[in-house]
Design a protein around this motif. Structure first.
Motif, PDB file in Angstrom:
ATOM      1  N   TYR A  93       0.833  -1.209   0.000  1.00  0.00           N
ATOM      2  CA  TYR A  93       0.000   0.000   0.000  1.00  0.00           C
ATOM      3  C   TYR A  93       0.868   1.259   0.000  1.00  0.00           C
ATOM      4  O   TYR A  93       0.637   2.192  -0.781  1.00  0.00           O
ATOM      5  CB  TYR A  93      -0.915  -0.020   1.222  1.00  0.00           C
ATOM      6  CG  TYR A  93      -1.508   1.323   1.589  1.00  0.00           C
ATOM      7  CD1 TYR A  93      -2.606   1.837   0.908  1.00  0.00           C
ATOM      8  CD2 TYR A  93      -0.963   2.078   2.632  1.00  0.00           C
ATOM      9  CE1 TYR A  93      -3.145   3.068   1.234  1.00  0.00           C
ATOM     10  CE2 TYR A  93      -1.495   3.301   2.975  1.00  0.00           C
ATOM     11  CZ  TYR A  93      -2.589   3.798   2.272  1.00  0.00           C
ATOM     12  OH  TYR A  93      -3.111   5.021   2.610  1.00  0.00           O
ATOM     13  N   LEU A  94       1.888   1.293   0.858  1.00  0.00           N
ATOM     14  CA  LEU A  94       2.745   2.475   0.936  1.00  0.00           C
ATOM     15  C   LEU A  94       3.511   2.698  -0.363  1.00  0.00           C
ATOM     16  O   LEU A  94       3.754   3.838  -0.762  1.00  0.00           O
ATOM     17  CB  LEU A  94       3.731   2.327   2.102  1.00  0.00           C
ATOM     18  CG  LEU A  94       3.132   2.332   3.504  1.00  0.00           C
ATOM     19  CD1 LEU A  94       4.223   2.098   4.544  1.00  0.00           C
ATOM     20  CD2 LEU A  94       2.411   3.640   3.794  1.00  0.00           C
ATOM     21  N   TYR A  95       3.862   1.613  -1.031  1.00  0.00           N
ATOM     22  CA  TYR A  95       4.668   1.728  -2.255  1.00  0.00           C
ATOM     23  C   TYR A  95       3.827   2.186  -3.445  1.00  0.00           C
ATOM     24  O   TYR A  95       4.267   3.014  -4.244  1.00  0.00           O
ATOM     25  CB  TYR A  95       5.316   0.383  -2.569  1.00  0.00           C
ATOM     26  CG  TYR A  95       6.275   0.425  -3.735  1.00  0.00           C
ATOM     27  CD1 TYR A  95       7.585   0.877  -3.560  1.00  0.00           C
ATOM     28  CD2 TYR A  95       5.880   0.023  -5.006  1.00  0.00           C
ATOM     29  CE1 TYR A  95       8.474   0.926  -4.626  1.00  0.00           C
ATOM     30  CE2 TYR A  95       6.768   0.067  -6.085  1.00  0.00           C
ATOM     31  CZ  TYR A  95       8.057   0.520  -5.885  1.00  0.00           C
ATOM     32  OH  TYR A  95       8.931   0.565  -6.943  1.00  0.00           O
ATOM     33  N   PHE A  96       2.602   1.673  -3.565  1.00  0.00           N
ATOM     34  CA  PHE A  96       1.804   1.926  -4.762  1.00  0.00           C
ATOM     35  C   PHE A  96       0.768   3.031  -4.598  1.00  0.00           C
ATOM     36  O   PHE A  96       0.321   3.592  -5.604  1.00  0.00           O
ATOM     37  CB  PHE A  96       1.104   0.643  -5.217  1.00  0.00           C
ATOM     38  CG  PHE A  96       2.041  -0.374  -5.791  1.00  0.00           C
ATOM     39  CD1 PHE A  96       2.581  -0.201  -7.052  1.00  0.00           C
ATOM     40  CD2 PHE A  96       2.407  -1.498  -5.065  1.00  0.00           C
ATOM     41  CE1 PHE A  96       3.462  -1.132  -7.583  1.00  0.00           C
ATOM     42  CE2 PHE A  96       3.275  -2.442  -5.587  1.00  0.00           C
ATOM     43  CZ  PHE A  96       3.814  -2.257  -6.854  1.00  0.00           C
ATOM     44  N   ALA A  97       0.355   3.348  -3.377  1.00  0.00           N
ATOM     45  CA  ALA A  97      -0.621   4.430  -3.198  1.00  0.00           C
ATOM     46  C   ALA A  97       0.025   5.749  -3.595  1.00  0.00           C
ATOM     47  O   ALA A  97       1.187   6.017  -3.270  1.00  0.00           O
ATOM     48  CB  ALA A  97      -1.117   4.480  -1.756  1.00  0.00           C
ATOM     49  N   SER A  98      -0.734   6.585  -4.285  1.00  0.00           N
ATOM     50  CA  SER A  98      -0.157   7.814  -4.829  1.00  0.00           C
ATOM     51  C   SER A  98      -0.395   9.037  -3.953  1.00  0.00           C
ATOM     52  O   SER A  98       0.408   9.965  -3.948  1.00  0.00           O
ATOM     53  CB  SER A  98      -0.715   8.084  -6.231  1.00  0.00           C
ATOM     54  OG  SER A  98      -2.132   8.154  -6.185  1.00  0.00           O
ATOM     55  N   ALA A  99      -1.497   9.064  -3.215  1.00  0.00           N
ATOM     56  CA  ALA A  99      -1.822  10.268  -2.433  1.00  0.00           C
ATOM     57  C   ALA A  99      -2.645   9.891  -1.215  1.00  0.00           C
ATOM     58  O   ALA A  99      -3.237   8.810  -1.141  1.00  0.00           O
ATOM     59  CB  ALA A  99      -2.585  11.270  -3.306  1.00  0.00           C
ATOM     60  N   ASN A 100      -2.653  10.811  -0.239  1.00  0.00           N
ATOM     61  CA  ASN A 100      -3.479  10.676   0.970  1.00  0.00           C
ATOM     62  C   ASN A 100      -3.176   9.390   1.741  1.00  0.00           C
ATOM     63  O   ASN A 100      -4.066   8.777   2.323  1.00  0.00           O
ATOM     64  CB  ASN A 100      -4.973  10.721   0.611  1.00  0.00           C
ATOM     65  CG  ASN A 100      -5.350  12.007  -0.087  1.00  0.00           C
ATOM     66  OD1 ASN A 100      -4.868  13.084   0.258  1.00  0.00           O
ATOM     67  ND2 ASN A 100      -6.199  11.900  -1.090  1.00  0.00           N
TER      68      ASN A 100
END
Length: 560
Positions: free
Chosen positions: A401-408
């Motif tokens: 999640y931390l690697y692929f999430a882009s914002a917020n």
């Protein structure tokens, strides 16, 4: 600054000053009036000493007996009341917003994701006690804790539907019908004097032709054009000439690092390629078996032209040139020695990503894919070796999640995405088999986080239907991080690699770790304790089965 309280100068507009009881009258003269002239004034000093203006509004004179004076006082009180209400409203809004963000609310915030009802009687005491042991109370988010019982019901439903059913393996003729071109290019036998699977292929192009002109990897990616520019320059020097014909050496990988993402595959790849007998594809993750051969670059962007198998084989030309140099050496020709250089490929999607099958293969019963990636790899390379690197699926998901999430990105946002994904997964297993849901393209694209990637045993069992257990090496990232020398020796032994000097071994084992978490992601801190408890419950039955299959309780990922 001085004000006449008797005349209410500070409180009343100028047009009302004339109506003041002490100043009105037909014969009133400001010069003669003792009040207006300065006698018997009650001065109020505000410059030398700070005074609240609310207090000033409450000051009254004994002579303000008119209705206008009464209106003046009531207006002052009303202003005071309204101002107080505004202050209280701002304080409450600030409390709600701040509490919702940091998890400090004693009641659920109206801004909180509220798909789950609370039922304290269903709370899992064991999981909550675990959370207390490993997290500080200040980090406990009460509003998210109230989600736990309802999400636990969803997990219980999923668990009740888990069945590990052995899949039916397709026969070779069925595979040929699906990929006739691939079977026409790759032979069923390889060179006997090479440890790596290689063969000679006749090259029919002329000397002016560009052998990589149509390669999709070179066309669609600027990063790889430099590699192909070099290959063009040396291509003709590595052709084998025999009876007026030109032949090029083609190779497939001897081993595959097939998964999983965010489990240390990059670090393993970086260390293995330092071994003198190991080579890799021109790019670390071609993703050909899972995506590119279907024309997928990014599934959300739709389909492109399918990458033919020749484009995939081109990626191993650099390694093939080195293998050919060994095969053409006197040691091999005269003394019967063999090439010991082996090629690896490290696409972390190979183990689990079968999302494209639904677009290219006829559907099977209950929505399960009739063909998987491993069916085709085994058809060409029944002796291939496979390396799998795993980690605690709970921590893997948060890292993913931390690697692929882009914002917020935040622990709270992760919690809500986990909750939503569990709901979607539950909806699928109520109607379809576990395998159908794991390989369901629509479901996998709809889930905000990739829960399915952590269901390691589902994928492993499907790989074990076509490959023998001794062809698969399963490692844990936790062991690799704590004792890298030991895990690398396990890999060397599994690949039957030659011994290393102390200097070579030190170079491989003491290099800095690759692809670690970014500083900005580390600053977000760990996931919420409630989220961790939820995910542990979800993955527990899958980890239990994995430990049974591998005969190793370390894959339970129990906290010690």
């Amino acid at each position: 600054m001085r004000h006449c309280i008797n005349c209410c100068i500070h409180l009343l507009p100028n047009d009302l000053h004339r109506q003041c009881f002490r100043c009105r009258g037909p014969d009133h003269n400001n010069q003669k009036c003792p009040v207006c002239r300065g006698e018997n004034k009650i001065p109020l000093y505000t410059d030398s000493k700070q005074m609240k203006w609310l207090a000033v509004l409450e000051v009254r004179t004994d002579h303000c007996e008119s209705w206008n004076g009464l209106f003046c006082l009531r207006k002052g009180k009303l202003c005071s009341l309204m101002f107080g209400l505004i202050i209280m409203t701002l304080v409450m809004v600030s409390y709600i917003l701040t509490g919702a963000k940091h998890g400090l609310l004693l009641i659920p915030s109206p801004f909180h994701y509220g798909a789950f009802a609370s039922n304290p009687s269903l709370m899992d005491n064991e999981s909550l006690s675990d959370m207390k042991d490993y997290y500080q109370p200040s980090k406990m988010n009460i509003s998210y804790v109230k989600d736990y019982p309802s999400i636990k019901l969803i997990i219980d439903t999923i668990t009740s539907k888990i069945e590990f059913i052995t899949r039916q393996r397709p026969d070779l003729e069925e595979l040929r019908k699906q990929e006739p071109h691939m079977f026409s290019v790759i032979p069923n036998k390889f060179l006997p004097n090479s440890k790596n699977p290689c063969w000679y292929e006749e090259y029919r192009g002329n000397t002016t032709a560009d052998p990589y002109a149509t390669n999709s990897y070179a066309l669609y990616s600027k990063r790889f054009r430099i590699i192909f520019d070099y290959l063009r320059k040396v291509f003709w020097n590595h052709l084998y000439h025999y009876k007026d014909k030109h032949y090029r050496l083609r190779c497939l990988p001897h081993f595959y690092i097939i998964g999983q993402p965010k489990c240390g595959t990059t670090d393993l790849y970086d260390r293995l390629r330092l071994h003198p007998d190991v080579r890799f594809s021109a790019i670390k993750e071609p993703h050909w078996w899972t995506r590119k051969r279907f024309g997928i670059i990014r599934l959300r962007d739709g389909f492109h032209d399918r990458y033919p198998v020749e484009d995939y084989l081109d990626l191993f030309d650099l390694a093939a040139h080195q293998i050919q140099s060994v095969l053409q050496s006197d040691a091999v020709k005269e003394h019967g020695k063999r090439n010991n250089i082996i090629i690896g490929e490290a696409s972390a999607s190979t183990m689990w990503d079968n999302n494209a099958w639904v677009f290219f293969y006829d559907n099977s019963t209950e929505g399960e894919p009739p063909f998987l990636i491993q069916d085709f790899i085994h058809a060409f390379q029944p002796n291939a070796k496979l390396i799998i690197m795993l980690r605690d699926p709970v921590e893997r998901l948060y890292s993913d999640y931390l690697y692929f999430a882009s914002a917020n990105k935040s622990a709270e946002d992760f919690h809500e995405k986990v909750a939503e994904s569990l709901q979607l997964f539950e909806g699928c297993v109520l109607d379809f088999s576990l395998r159908a849901c794991v390989y369901n393209n629509t479901l996998n694209n709809a889930m905000p986080v990739r829960l399915q990637v952590g269901l390691y045993v589902v994928y492993l069992l499907d790989w074990l239907t076509v490959f023998n257990k001794d062809q698969i090496l399963v490692l844990r990232l936790e062991d690799h991080a704590s004792n890298m020398r030991y895990t690398m020796h396990m890999v060397f032994q599994f690949l039957d690699l030659g011994p290393l000097s102390e200097k070579q071994e030190a170079l491989i084992t003491k290099s800095p770790a690759s692809n670690t978490r970014r500083p900005e992601d580390r600053s977000l801190g760990p996931m919420l304790p409630t989220t961790k408890a939820i995910l542990r419950d979800f993955y527990r039955p899958f980890n239990t089965k994995l430990a049974q299959v591998l005969f190793d309780d370390a894959f339970l990922w129990k906290r010690t």
